[in-house]
Design a protein around this motif. Structure first.
Motif, PDB file in Angstrom:
ATOM      1  N   SER A 570       0.826  -1.197   0.000  1.00 23.87           N
ATOM      2  CA  SER A 570       0.000   0.000   0.000  1.00 23.87           C
ATOM      3  C   SER A 570       0.869   1.260   0.000  1.00 23.87           C
ATOM      4  CB  SER A 570      -0.915   0.013   1.227  1.00 23.87           C
ATOM      5  OG  SER A 570      -1.617   1.234   1.315  1.00 23.87           O
ATOM      6  N   ASP A 571       0.397   2.287  -0.746  1.00 27.22           N
ATOM      7  CA  ASP A 571       1.094   3.571  -0.749  1.00 27.22           C
ATOM      8  C   ASP A 571       0.885   4.324   0.560  1.00 27.22           C
ATOM      9  OD1 ASP A 571       2.310   3.504  -3.217  1.00 27.22           O
ATOM     10  OD2 ASP A 571       0.516   4.192  -4.252  1.00 27.22           O
ATOM     11  N   ARG A 572      -0.227   4.080   1.213  1.00 29.14           N
ATOM     12  CA  ARG A 572      -0.552   4.785   2.445  1.00 29.14           C
ATOM     13  C   ARG A 572       0.062   4.038   3.626  1.00 29.14           C
ATOM     14  NH1 ARG A 572      -4.594   8.455   2.019  1.00 29.14           N
ATOM     15  NH2 ARG A 572      -5.067   8.231   4.226  1.00 29.14           N
TER      16      ARG A 572
END
Length: 825
Positions: A570-572
Motif C-alpha cells: 500500500s502507498d498509504r
C-alpha cells in the motif's frame, strides 16, 4: 475686408471644425483605450503580484530564482494557448488568459499533490509547494473576485482573512476561562479571530452553542465537514473562512485545508490537471532554446543524468557527456560547448556543483555565444547553496527528488541494486538484500519525523546503502564459500548488526538514544527468524484488522518475488510502520503547518501604500484594533508601531540592578550564577530592538537608518525573529511573537529571583522553584547547583549523581541544601 481675407477666415473656420472633430474623435479613442485598459487592469495587477510572489520565493529557498524574462516567456505562451482558439469575445478571452496563467504557474511551481512514480517537478521542492500554492491561490481569489463596477475598489475581505491566517496568533488579550472542549491556546486564538474579523464576531458564541464542537475537533479529517462559525450565508464558499479556523483551532490540518482552498479557488478541474506528469522531452522542445540551459537539480544520492541519456536516445540526438570536477573536465567542457554551438549537438555537464566558481564563468560565456538553433545545454547538479544566482535565473530549473514512503523507497533500492548482484549464490542473498532495503527505508523515512523519528537530522543516503551492500556481499561470500545455500543459523548476524549499527549507519549518529534505537531495529530484523514465513516486519499496524494486522516477510528467495510484493504494498503508510506512536503524524503535520506560515511570512512584501492592515471602522470597540493617524506613514509601519507597543507592555519597564551579596555569600555558586544571568537578561532586554522598532516606526526621519535597522524592520514586519535578537538558543522556526512572550517570562523569572535575594538573602534560593528551561543557560545552572551541594556537604563533585523526581501535581516539594533546589520545566 477684402475677398482674400474672407477666404482666409473661411479656411480657418473649416480647419477649426476639422480640429474640433479630431478632438472629439481623440476623446472617443482615449475613452475607449481607458475602458479597455480598465478591463485589463485586473490582469496586469495579477501579473505584477504573480511575478513578485515568484520572486519572493527566494526567501523560502535559495534555489528559487526567477527572472522577468522567464515570466514574460510564460505569459507569451499563455497568450497562444489552445483554449483561446475560436473565442472572439474579449471578456471571455480575458478570463481564459487569467485562469490559464494562474493554472500554469500553480501547476509548474506550486502543485500540492504529486504523482508517486515521477520524481521530476518544475523548479520547486516538494516541501515548499504548499507555500507557493496557498499564496497563488489567495492571489487568484483576490483578483478574480466579482466587482460591482470597474471603478469600485476590490473587496479586501480575502486580503484581511489571509493576513489573519498569517498573523492570527499575534496580539495580547485578557485571559479568560476557555470554552468546554477548547484548550486555553485555542480559546485565546478564537478570541483574537473574533476581534479582528467582523465576520467572526460571534465565533465564541456560536462555538458555545455547538454541541458537536469537541467531536469535530477530534475528527481525523475535519476539513470534510466544517461547522459554520461565521456570520454569512451558509451556502457561500466556506474555504477562506475555514482556513482561518484551521490555523487557530486545528493546526495539524492546515495543509489539507490549503489543498481544499486551492482546489475550490482554482476550480475542480485544476487538481487533476496539475497532477499530470511532466515529460522532460516536452519541456526540452517547448521551453528550452539554444541560449537557455536546463539545470537538473537533485537531492543528495539521486542522479538525473540518466533521464537526459534516455531522452537523447529516444529523440536520436547526439549527446556529449562530461563530468565536472577537475581542470581537465573544464577544458573538455569548453571544447565540447564550442563545438556543439557550431554543429547543434547536445551537451550535458555532470556534477557542476563541484565547481561553483567555474559556473560563474560559464554563465558569462553563455551570453556571448551565438549557438546553432538545435544546441541544448544540460547541467546536472546537487541542490547546493553556492550555485550562482544569475545561472539559476537564466536557466530552467528542474528538481528531481524521490517520492516519500516505504514502498517508493523499496522500489528505488531495488532499481539501484543490479538484479545479477542480488541473485548471486547463495540463494538466501536476495532475502538478506530485502531485509537491508527495508531497514534502509525505515531509517530514511524516520528522518521526516525529526525530532520524533530521530533526535536530529542525519544524512543517511544512497552511499550508506551501497557500502552496506558491499559489506553484506563480503560476509556472505566468506561464509558461504561457494555453496548454493546458506542455512539461516550460519549467517553472520552478529557481525552484520555490529557493522551496520556501529560503522555504516551508526557512524553518523552521535546521540546515545538514537544509537540504541538503530541497534534495536537491526536486532529485530537481522535474525534467523526472518527466514520464517510468518516473520512480522511490522506488528500491530494501526487501523488494520484480521490477517492484515501484521506486515509479514514475503515468501520466496528470488528478486522478482520481492519486487512483486513491493509493488502490491500500500502507498498509504501509518507511523506504526516506522515504530512511531499514533500521534506522530499529527505532530509532523503541525510542524509542517507552522513551517508553512513561517515561510509565507517570509514571502510577504512591504507595501508602501496607505492601506490599513485591518478595517479600523469595524473595530471601534476592539482593544486590538490599530489606531491610524493620517501622518503619511505606510500601513506596515503603523502596524509594526502598534505591535511594538504591545511588546513593550509585556516587558518590565525597569529591571533590578545587580544584587550585592551579603557577608559570607561570595562563595555561593548558585547565587553567583543567578546574579550573572540576571545581568545577562538585563543586557538582553536592553539590547532588544522593541523600543528602537517603536521609535523607528513612529519617528523614522529622526532615527538614523542602518543596514542592521533595515534588516531588523524587514524581519519584524514579516513576523520573523531578527538575528540580532538571538542571544540564546531558541526553537527553529520560532516567530517573533513567540519569542517575545517567552523572553518576557524569562526576564520576569530573573527579576523575581533578584528581588527575593535582595530582600531575604541567598538562603532563600533553596526554596524558590526555578523554571529550568527559562534560564538563559540551563547547563550552567545545573553545574552551579552541583557545586553548591558539594560545597555545603564537603563532597567531591565526582561523588554526585543527578536524580530526577517527578512529584504528583499539587504535591508538596521539600527542599534542603543537601538535596538541592527544585526546578520545573
Amino acid at each position: 475686408m477684402t475677398i482674400q481675407s474672407l477666404l482666409h477666415l473661411k479656411l480657418l473656420k473649416k480647419e477649426a471644425a476639422d480640429i474640433g472633430q479630431k478632438v472629439e474623435e481623440t476623446d472617443k479613442v482615449i475613452a475607449e483605450i481607458e475602458t479597455v485598459s480598465q478591463q485589463y487592469l485586473p490582469l496586469s495587477q495579477a501579473c505584477s503580484s504573480m511575478y513578485f510572489t515568484m520572486e519572493s520565493l527566494n526567501q523560502v529557498h535559495f534555489l528559487y530564482q526567477y527572472s522577468l524574462k522567464m515570466f514574460l516567456d510564460i505569459f507569451s505562451s499563455v497568450l497562444v494557448c489552445s483554449g483561446l482558439n475560436g473565442i472572439s469575445d474579449y471578456t471571455a478571452r480575458l478570463k481564459i488568459i487569467t485562469e490559464e496563467l494562474f493554472t500554469y504557474i500553480a501547476r509548474n511551481f506550486a502543485c500540492l499533490k504529486f504523482p508517486t512514480s515521477d520524481p521530476m517537478r518544475r523548479g520547486v521542492l516538494r516541501e515548499s509547494r504548499p507555500h507557493a500554492a496557498l499564496q497563488i491561490g489567495s492571489l487568484f481569489a483576490l483578483f478574480l473576485q466579482p466587482h460591482t463596477s470597474q471603478r469600485d475598489p476590490p473587496d479586501d475581505t480575502l486580503d484581511q482573512e489571509f493576513a489573519v491566517f498569517l498573523r492570527g496568533k499575534e496580539g495580547f488579550i485578557s485571559q479568560s476561562a476557555p470554552l468546554e472542549g477548547l484548550t486555553q491556546e485555542q480559546h485565546d486564538a478564537a478570541t483574537r479571530l473574533s476581534n479582528r474579523l467582523p465576520v467572526f464576531r460571534r465565533l465564541l458564541e456560536k462555538a458555545a452553542e455547538l454541541p458537536e464542537l469537541t467531536a469535530w475537533l477530534s475528527q481525523a479529517a475535519p476539513e470534510q465537514c466544517v461547522p459554520t462559525l461565521w456570520d454569512s450565508n451558509p451556502s457561500s464558499p466556506p474555504s477562506p473562512h475555514a482556513q482561518a479556523i484551521y490555523r487557530l483551532l486545528h493546526t495539524d490540518r492546515v495543509i489539507a485545508a490549503a489543498q481544499q482552498l486551492v482546489a475550490s479557488v482554482l476550480g475542480p478541474g485544476f487538481m487533476p490537471k496539475a497532477e499530470t506528469e511532466l515529460e522532460l522531452s516536452t519541456i526540452t522542445e517547448q521551453q528550452l532554446n539554444a541560449t537557455t540551459p536546463a539545470l537538473l537539480c537533485s537531492v543528495t544520492g539521486y542522479d538525473a543524468s540518466g533521464r537526459v541519456d534516455d531522452m537523447a536516445t529516444e529523440l536520436n540526438k547526439p549527446l556529449s557527456s562530461i563530468a565536472i570536477g577537475s581542470a581537465e573536465g573544464f577544458n573538455q567542457a569548453e571544447r565540447a560547448i564550442n563545438t556543439a554551438c557550431k554543429t547543434g549537438r547536445w551537451v550535458m555537464l555532470k556534477n557542476v556543483h563541484l565547481a561553483p566558481v567555474w559556473l560563474v564563468q560559464l554563465e558569462k560565456k553563455l551570453h556571448s555565444l551565438q549557438p546553432h538553433p538545435n544546441f541544448r545545454l544540460f547541467l546536472t547538479t546537487e541542490i547546493h547553496p553556492k550555485l550562482p544566482v544569475n545561472l539559476l535565473r537564466a536557466g530552467r530549473v528542474l528538481v528531481f527528488e524521490p517520492p516519500p514512503g516505504i514502498r517508493a523507497n523499496l522500489l528505488r533500492t531495488f532499481a539501484t541494486v543490479p538484479a545479477a548482484r542480488m541473485m548471486k549464490q547463495p540463494s538466501e542473498r536476495a532475502r538478506l538484500y530485502f531485509l537491508l532495503a527495508w531497514f534502509h527505508g525505515i531509517v530514511q523515512e524516520r528522518l521526516r519525523y525529526v525530532p520524533l523519528g530521530w533526535a536530529k537530522f542525519y544524512e543517511f543516503n544512497e552511499s550508506d546503502l551501497r557500502v552496506a551492500c558491499d559489506t553484506l556481499d563480503t560476509w556472505i561470500d566468506a561464509t558461504a564459500m561457494g555453496r548454493t545455500n546458506l542455512p539461516p543459523e550460519k549467517v553472520p548476524w552478529e557481525a552484520l548488526v555490529t557493522l551496520l549499527s556501529q560503522c555504516i549507519y551508526g557512524g553518523k549518529i552521535d546521540n546515545v538514544f538514537d544509537q540504541r534505537l538503530l541497534h534495536s531495529f537491526l536486532s529485530k530484523l537481522f535474525t534467523p527468524r526472518s527466514f520464517e514465513a510468518d516473520f512480522a516486519l511490522v506488528a500491530n499496524v494501526d487501523g488494520a484488522t484480521g490477517n492484515q494486522r501484521h506486515i509479514t516477510m514475503p515468501d520466496g528467495n528470488r528478486r522478482d518475488h520481492f519486487l512483486k510484493w513491493i509493488e502490491e504494498l500500500s502507498d498509504r503508510q501509518t507511523p506504526s510502520w516506522l515504530g512511531l506512536p499514533n500521534n506522530a503524524e499529527k505532530v509532523l503535520l503541525t510542524t509542517q503547518s507552522s513551517d508553512l506560515v513561517s515561510k509565507l511570512l517570509k514571502m510577504q512584501q512591504l507595501e508602501d501604500e496607505e492601506e490599513l492592515a485591518y478595517n479600523a471602522a469595524s473595530q471601534d470597540h476592539d482593544p486590538n484594533s490599530i489606531v491610524v493617524v493620517g501622518d503619511g506613514r505606510p500601513a506596515w509601519m503603523k502596524t509594526l508601531h502598534h505591535t511594538a507597543s504591545n511588546w513593550l507592555q509585556l516587558l518590565p519597564h525597569e529591571l533590578p540592578v545587580n544584587v550585592a551579596p551579603h557577608r559570607g555569600e561570595y562563595q555561593r555558586p548558585a547565587l553567583s550564577l543567578l546574579r550573572t544571568r540576571s545581568g545577562s537578561g538585563r543586557s538582553a532586554a536592553a539590547a532588544s530592538a522593541a523600543r528602537p522598532a517603536k521609535r523607528y516606526t513612529y519617528l523614522p526621519s529622526e532615527m538614523k537608518q542602518t543596514n542592521e535597522t533595515r534588516a531588523m524592520v524587514g524581519s519584524l514586519v514579516r513576523g520573523m525573529l531578527p538575528s540580532s535578537w538571538r542571544r540564546y538558543a531558541v526553537a527553529r522556526g520560532c516567530t517573533v511573537q513567540q519569542w517575545i512572550g517567552d523572553f518576557a517570562q524569562r526576564v520576569r523569572q530573573l527579576a523575581a529571583v533578584s528581588e527575593t535575594v535582595a530582600d531575604k538573602g541567598a538562603k532563600r534560593l533553596q526554596s524558590i522553584p526555578v523554571w529550568l528551561g527559562g534560564l538563559l543557560n540551563p547547563e550552567a545552572y545545573i553545574t552551579a547547583t552541583r557545586q553548591c551541594v558539594a560545597q555545603a556537604n564537603s563532597w567531591s563533585l565526582e561523588e554526585l549523581h543527578l536524580q530526577v523526581t517527578i512529584p504528583d501535581i499539587g504535591g508538596e516539594t521539600t527542599n534542603d541544601l543537601a538535596s538541592g533546589p527544585s526546578t520545573t520545566g
